[in-house]
Design an enzyme around this catalytic site. Structure first.
Site, mmCIF file in Angstrom:
data_model
loop_
_atom_site.group_PDB
_atom_site.id
_atom_site.type_symbol
_atom_site.label_atom_id
_atom_site.label_comp_id
_atom_site.label_asym_id
_atom_site.label_seq_id
_atom_site.Cartn_x
_atom_site.Cartn_y
_atom_site.Cartn_z
ATOM 1 C CE1 TYR A 28 -4.249 -1.716 0.939
ATOM 2 C CE2 TYR A 28 -2.680 -3.248 1.909
ATOM 3 C CZ TYR A 28 -3.951 -2.959 1.460
ATOM 4 O OH TYR A 28 -4.924 -3.912 1.534
ATOM 5 C CG HIS A 79 -2.937 -5.680 7.291
ATOM 6 N ND1 HIS A 79 -2.260 -4.804 6.480
ATOM 7 C CD2 HIS A 79 -3.611 -6.500 6.439
ATOM 8 C CE1 HIS A 79 -2.512 -5.084 5.212
ATOM 9 N NE2 HIS A 79 -3.317 -6.115 5.159
#
Length: 318
Positions: free
Chosen positions: A80, A141
């Site tokens: 990301y 996550h």
């Protein structure tokens, strides 16, 4: 299944005012929301930003202009660019395209940063990167480091320490909803017994070949919203397929022809009708807009049955 917002259920509405090149926009109210157990509304369809690299800001800008109001990012630099997502969000808000309250912004804590104090510090880092003063959703996550993911960094604590920090951050108003990503069913059950604040969202991989029924059923029983990533099948490419088996399967293509939709729209609609929030990703402007056009039409029982029958029968690696 969580209550649908009555004023925008996502099951009806006008066709989007989006051109073949992806320009134009769909009224976000036509997309629909679910009400989380935190009391906040979350859009049914969001824009995923994993793997976009230097295209992240541009693709996110296109998504916001097309009508997406949920944007999913994370602190993991392996996949990301949270900073570039923030660049697009700041520009969109400055242009008057939406107010902050109309956006739903998600980020995720990297497992190397597990630990109460570290988690709080990293939340501040995300707020700075994204240019906002609160997150709509903050997820753990992964429950722990795996492989080379953490680069040899030893976390200061466990996911349990981080969860306590998320609970505090929610009470402080820094985060509106909290949840987890990539927790297996046993870890989810442990979390259910241990948490003081239950997760609002559980994010896991789900597609027509791997529908993740057990985790979805657990989430539904607990009133946790299930959010799917890689609904379009990109995980199969990472497993050795030369082409995406989800988007090229004969049943998906047949249903797409019958409905006058793309294969991607069909599998996204399948997921939504199973109560999943979806976050498709693309760097192509026309496909970004197309993936949002999953309201105003439904798949019939026969179509759903045909797609459901694919679960557990992934194609051979080609």
């Amino acid at each position: 299944m969580l209550e649908r917002c009555k004023e925008s259920c996502g099951l009806c509405g006008d066709s989007p005012a989006i051109g073949a090149d992806g320009t134009g926009s769909l009224d976000p109210r036509a997309i629909g929301n679910v009400v989380l157990n935190s009391g906040h509304a979350m859009p049914l369809v969001g824009f995923g930003t994993a793997g976009l690299g230097d295209m992240t800001a541009t693709a996110t800008k296109w998504a916001l202009q097309a009508g997406y109001r949920l944007v999913d990012t994370a602190q993991a630099p392996e996949w990301y660019r949270e900073d570039l997502v923030g660049e697009a969000i700041r520009a969109f808000l400055a242009s008057g395209g939406a107010t902050r309250e109309e956006l739903f912004i998600t980020s995720k804590l990297h497992p190397r940063d597990h630990g109460a104090e570290r988690a709080k510090a990293m939340l501040e880092s995300s707020l700075t990167n994204l240019g906002v003063d609160y997150l709509d959703l903050f997820l753990l996550h992964y429950p722990a480091c795996w492989g080379t993911l953490c680069g040899g960094v030893e976390p200061q604590g466990t996911w349990r320490d981080s969860w306590r920090a998320l609970e505090e951050l929610q009470r402080a108003g820094k985060v509106r909803s909290i949840g987890v990503s990539n927790f297996d069913v046993n870890e989810l059950r442990e979390l259910a017994e241990w948490a003081r604040v239950e997760p609002a969202v559980v994010q896991r991989n789900s597609d027509i070949f791997s529908a993740d029924k057990e985790a979805r059923q657990l989430c539904e029983s607990k009133r946790w919203q299930y959010e799917a990533y890689s609904s379009l099948g990109s995980q199969w490419l990472m497993r050795g397929h030369r082409e995406n088996p989800v988007l090229t399967h004969a049943d998906v293509k047949r249903i797409a022809r019958k409905k006058g939709k793309s294969p991607a729209q069909v599998v996204l609609r399948w997921a939504i009708q199973h109560g999943q929030i979806v976050i498709p990703r693309s760097s192509n402007r026309a496909r970004i807009a197309e993936n949002l056009d999953v309201a105003g039409w439904t798949l019939g029982d026969d179509d759903m049955f045909a797609l459901d029958a694919l679960d557990g029968h992934p194609p051979f690696v080609q």
